[in-house]
Design an enzyme around this catalytic site. Sequence first.
Site, mmCIF file in Angstrom:
data_model
loop_
_atom_site.group_PDB
_atom_site.id
_atom_site.type_symbol
_atom_site.label_atom_id
_atom_site.label_comp_id
_atom_site.label_asym_id
_atom_site.label_seq_id
_atom_site.Cartn_x
_atom_site.Cartn_y
_atom_site.Cartn_z
ATOM 1 N N ILE A 179 0.854 -1.194 0.000
ATOM 2 C CA ILE A 179 0.000 0.000 0.000
ATOM 3 C C ILE A 179 0.894 1.250 0.000
ATOM 4 C CG2 ILE A 179 -1.972 1.137 1.089
ATOM 5 C CD1 ILE A 179 -2.669 -1.485 2.456
ATOM 6 N N PRO A 180 1.605 1.479 -1.105
ATOM 7 C CA PRO A 180 2.503 2.638 -1.155
ATOM 8 C C PRO A 180 1.735 3.963 -1.214
ATOM 9 C CG PRO A 180 2.505 1.480 -3.253
ATOM 10 C CD PRO A 180 1.650 0.688 -2.330
ATOM 11 N N HIS A 181 2.347 4.986 -0.655
ATOM 12 C CA HIS A 181 1.774 6.325 -0.666
ATOM 13 C C HIS A 181 2.907 7.309 -0.432
ATOM 14 C CE1 HIS A 181 1.543 4.417 3.287
ATOM 15 N NE2 HIS A 181 1.870 5.589 3.781
ATOM 16 N N THR A 182 2.603 8.578 -0.600
ATOM 17 C CA THR A 182 3.629 9.591 -0.385
ATOM 18 C C THR A 182 2.994 10.829 0.236
ATOM 19 O OG1 THR A 182 5.503 10.720 -1.397
ATOM 20 C CG2 THR A 182 3.499 10.592 -2.718
ATOM 21 N N GLN A 227 -5.167 9.936 5.753
ATOM 22 C CA GLN A 227 -4.324 8.824 5.304
ATOM 23 C C GLN A 227 -4.300 7.682 6.322
ATOM 24 O OE1 GLN A 227 -1.153 9.735 2.507
ATOM 25 N NE2 GLN A 227 0.248 8.966 4.036
#
Length: 153
Positions: free
Chosen positions: A66-69, A116
């Site tokens: 579950i990548p995010h930035t 988030q």
Amino acid sequence: MNYKENFKKELTNLSLAVGSQEHFFRVVSNDLKEKDYVEQSFEEAIIEREKIYPTGLQLDNFTIAIPHTDVIHIKKPFVAIYRLTTEINFYQMGTDDVVVPVKDVLVLGINEPKKQVGLLSSLMQCFSKNEFIKQYKNTATADSIVELIKNNL
């Protein structure tokens, strides 16, 4: 909080062919830029964040990343759903040496930091349920996978 509107069929690809994590981030970033969801800086930012804070998750009978930035790289909120044709490696969340081979990736694009954490925990609750995972694995269309997630959040 309602995250359901962040899941979009146009950002769902259930047969993405990529050869590595870097290749994945490049393809996904270009698609998200073309569709005007992310800033030009997104690709580099998500790659760098993944190196520092890995997002692979080895669950009981399922692996997912579950990548995010950071929010500054996001133009409008989204969750992009990808199922890969072959596994690529991510590192297990919280480690820098445990490799998790992943075929399912959810890329989070949240433009409010408070949301988030909530969205992440809602998703992790979904993916900790065997019944949900079974349905998720057997879902073959963008419409039905978006529907499944929305109904379970």
